[in-house]
Scaffold this motif. Structure first.
Motif, short mmCIF file in Angstrom:
data_model
loop_
_atom_site.label_atom_id
_atom_site.label_comp_id
_atom_site.label_asym_id
_atom_site.label_seq_id
_atom_site.Cartn_x
_atom_site.Cartn_y
_atom_site.Cartn_z
N VAL A 29 -0.35 0.27 -4.13
CA VAL A 29 -0.33 1.69 -3.76
C VAL A 29 -1.34 1.97 -2.65
O VAL A 29 -1.06 2.69 -1.70
CB VAL A 29 -0.62 2.57 -4.99
N SER A 30 -2.53 1.37 -2.76
CA SER A 30 -3.59 1.67 -1.79
C SER A 30 -3.25 1.15 -0.40
O SER A 30 -3.56 1.81 0.61
CB SER A 30 -4.92 1.08 -2.26
N VAL A 31 -2.61 -0.01 -0.29
CA VAL A 31 -2.28 -0.54 1.04
C VAL A 31 -1.18 0.29 1.68
O VAL A 31 -1.19 0.52 2.90
CB VAL A 31 -1.89 -2.03 0.95
N ALA A 32 -0.23 0.79 0.86
CA ALA A 32 0.79 1.69 1.39
C ALA A 32 0.17 3.02 1.80
O ALA A 32 0.55 3.61 2.82
CB ALA A 32 1.89 1.91 0.35
N LEU A 33 -0.78 3.51 1.00
CA LEU A 33 -1.46 4.76 1.32
C LEU A 33 -2.24 4.64 2.63
O LEU A 33 -2.22 5.57 3.46
CB LEU A 33 -2.40 5.14 0.17
N ALA A 34 -2.94 3.50 2.82
CA ALA A 34 -3.71 3.30 4.05
C ALA A 34 -2.79 3.29 5.27
O ALA A 34 -3.09 3.90 6.30
CB ALA A 34 -4.51 2.01 3.96
N ASP A 35 -1.66 2.60 5.14
CA ASP A 35 -0.71 2.57 6.25
C ASP A 35 -0.14 3.96 6.52
O ASP A 35 -0.02 4.38 7.67
CB ASP A 35 0.44 1.61 5.94
N PHE A 36 0.21 4.68 5.47
CA PHE A 36 0.80 6.01 5.63
C PHE A 36 -0.21 6.98 6.24
O PHE A 36 0.17 7.84 7.05
CB PHE A 36 1.28 6.54 4.27
N TYR A 37 -1.47 6.83 5.88
CA TYR A 37 -2.50 7.69 6.46
C TYR A 37 -2.60 7.46 7.96
O TYR A 37 -2.67 8.40 8.75
CB TYR A 37 -3.85 7.43 5.80
N VAL A 38 -2.63 6.19 8.37
CA VAL A 38 -2.68 5.87 9.80
C VAL A 38 -1.45 6.42 10.50
O VAL A 38 -1.53 6.96 11.61
CB VAL A 38 -2.81 4.35 10.01
N PHE A 39 -0.29 6.29 9.86
CA PHE A 39 0.94 6.81 10.44
C PHE A 39 0.85 8.32 10.69
O PHE A 39 1.24 8.81 11.75
CB PHE A 39 2.11 6.50 9.52
N MET A 50 -17.69 8.71 10.25
CA MET A 50 -17.04 8.59 8.94
C MET A 50 -16.04 9.73 8.79
O MET A 50 -16.38 10.90 8.90
CB MET A 50 -18.05 8.65 7.79
N GLY A 51 -14.80 9.34 8.58
CA GLY A 51 -13.75 10.32 8.36
C GLY A 51 -13.06 10.07 7.04
O GLY A 51 -13.41 9.13 6.30
N LEU A 52 -12.07 10.87 6.75
CA LEU A 52 -11.30 10.67 5.53
C LEU A 52 -10.63 9.30 5.55
O LEU A 52 -10.52 8.62 4.52
CB LEU A 52 -10.25 11.77 5.39
N GLY A 53 -10.21 8.86 6.73
CA GLY A 53 -9.60 7.55 6.86
C GLY A 53 -10.55 6.43 6.48
O GLY A 53 -10.13 5.40 5.94
N THR A 54 -11.85 6.60 6.76
CA THR A 54 -12.84 5.60 6.38
C THR A 54 -12.86 5.42 4.86
O THR A 54 -12.92 4.29 4.36
CB THR A 54 -14.24 6.02 6.87
N LEU A 55 -12.80 6.53 4.13
CA LEU A 55 -12.79 6.46 2.67
C LEU A 55 -11.51 5.82 2.16
O LEU A 55 -11.53 5.05 1.19
CB LEU A 55 -12.95 7.86 2.08
N VAL A 56 -10.38 6.13 2.81
CA VAL A 56 -9.11 5.51 2.44
C VAL A 56 -9.19 4.00 2.63
O VAL A 56 -8.74 3.23 1.77
CB VAL A 56 -7.95 6.10 3.27
N PHE A 57 -9.77 3.58 3.75
CA PHE A 57 -9.90 2.15 4.02
C PHE A 57 -10.86 1.48 3.05
O PHE A 57 -10.64 0.34 2.63
CB PHE A 57 -10.36 1.93 5.46
N LEU A 58 -11.95 2.17 2.69
CA LEU A 58 -12.91 1.61 1.73
C LEU A 58 -12.25 1.40 0.37
O LEU A 58 -12.45 0.37 -0.28
CB LEU A 58 -14.13 2.52 1.60
N LEU A 59 -11.48 2.39 -0.07
CA LEU A 59 -10.78 2.27 -1.34
C LEU A 59 -9.79 1.11 -1.29
O LEU A 59 -9.71 0.30 -2.22
CB LEU A 59 -10.05 3.57 -1.65
N ASN A 60 -9.05 1.01 -0.19
CA ASN A 60 -8.04 -0.03 -0.07
C ASN A 60 -8.66 -1.42 -0.09
O ASN A 60 -8.19 -2.30 -0.83
CB ASN A 60 -7.23 0.16 1.21
N ILE A 61 -9.70 -1.64 0.69
CA ILE A 61 -10.26 -2.99 0.76
C ILE A 61 -10.93 -3.38 -0.55
O ILE A 61 -10.91 -4.55 -0.95
CB ILE A 61 -11.26 -3.12 1.94
N THR A 62 -11.48 -2.41 -1.26
CA THR A 62 -12.06 -2.71 -2.58
C THR A 62 -10.99 -3.19 -3.55
O THR A 62 -11.17 -4.19 -4.25
CB THR A 62 -12.75 -1.45 -3.16
N LEU A 63 -9.86 -2.50 -3.57
CA LEU A 63 -8.77 -2.89 -4.46
C LEU A 63 -8.11 -4.19 -4.01
O LEU A 63 -7.70 -5.00 -4.84
CB LEU A 63 -7.74 -1.77 -4.53
#
Length: 273
Positions: free
Chosen positions: A250-260, A186-199
């Motif tokens: 915003v969350s889907v852009a944030l998830a992509d930017f995090y991966v980038f 579990m990393g910070l990216g996991t939380l970003v992805f969890l937030l994104n998929i929920t929204l």
């Protein structure tokens, strides 16, 4: 002799002979233009960002995270370009960014969404720009002619959006694995992805088409208690459709930017365990 009902010389849109001939374009004194201007700015920002990322064609995979703009990777080049997983549906002949294949469906769903129609009609086409402000067009045909009649395919984009949300759910589950495919990460990216998929799920299920599919055409809710409960639940989400639309954008852009950022080496994914 003037009767007081003649159209203004520069009339158009709602200013017709059947309405009062008021010379002023509107009688509002508040800053009504702030809302459509903010809407246009927000949508333009996302359009610019998503276009850049779609054509960048790199830095979209950082194990175990794959950008939602590029998932699922359907071309053989996904593995060769970023080392990421791919379904190899299009083989090696597909020569452009795989995001071009993917973004058609979620963007089609959003562009035909009832809320986004209102947003860009007001923000870009001034149709109308705000309540009690006349639109500048000479006539109004609504969505009865090409190309706006294509908005009617929204219900079919909803089905595609369900598949996209399912794919992103799978990616979120995989974010609990490390780069060696061991579970328990579990990393910070996991939380970003969890937030994104929920929204993403909340926005998708709050869609008007979903509400109609769940409870539409029912004459007696008492005879369908399960569907009635589902209709009530979707209705509560639907009441927040605008908020969920922006939050998920915003969350889907944030998830992509995090991966980038992680894929480009800007920083390492902070891990909790």
């Amino acid at each position: 002799m003037a009767t007081g009902t003649e159209p203004h010389p520069n009339s158009g849109g709602v200013r017709t002979g059947t309405r009062a001939a008021i010379a002023a374009p509107h009688l509002r004194t508040d800053r009504w233009w702030l809302a459509p201007a903010a809407t246009a700015a927000g949508l333009l920002a996302f359009i610019v960002y998503s276009t850049w990322r779609a054509f960048a064609d790199t830095d979209y995979y950082a194990a175990p995270y794959v950008s939602p703009f590029y998932s699922p990777c359907l071309a053989e080049r996904c593995r060769s370009m970023d080392g990421g997983p791919n379904a190899d549906l299009f083989g090696s002949w597909w020569g452009i960014s795989p995001a071009i294949i993917i973004l058609v469906f979620p963007l089609g769903f959003r562009l035909t969404c009832y809320y986004y129609r209102k947003a860009y009609y007001r923000g870009f086409w001034a149709s109308p720009p705000a309540c009690a402000v006349a639109e500048p067009h000479k006539k109004y045909t609504g969505e009865t002619r090409f190309p706006l009649i294509l908005q009617n395919i929204h219900r079919y984009f909803f089905y595609a959006a369900i598949l996209v949300a399912g794919t992103l759910t799978y990616d979120t589950v995989l974010s609990f694995r490390d780069e060696h495919h061991h579970w328990g990460h579990m990393g910070l990216g996991t939380l970003v992805f969890l937030l994104n998929i929920t929204l993403i799920w909340a926005y998708t299920l709050s869609c008007h088409s979903c509400r109609h599919i769940v409870g539409g055409k029912l004459k007696h809710f008492s005879k369908h208690p399960v569907r009635y409960r589902m209709w009530q639940w979707v209705g509560k989400l639907n009441a927040r459709h605008m908020l969920l639309a922006w939050a998920s954008l915003v969350s889907v852009a944030l998830a992509d930017f995090y991966v980038f950022l992680v894929a480009s080496g800007a920083f390492d994914d902070p891990r909790f365990f």
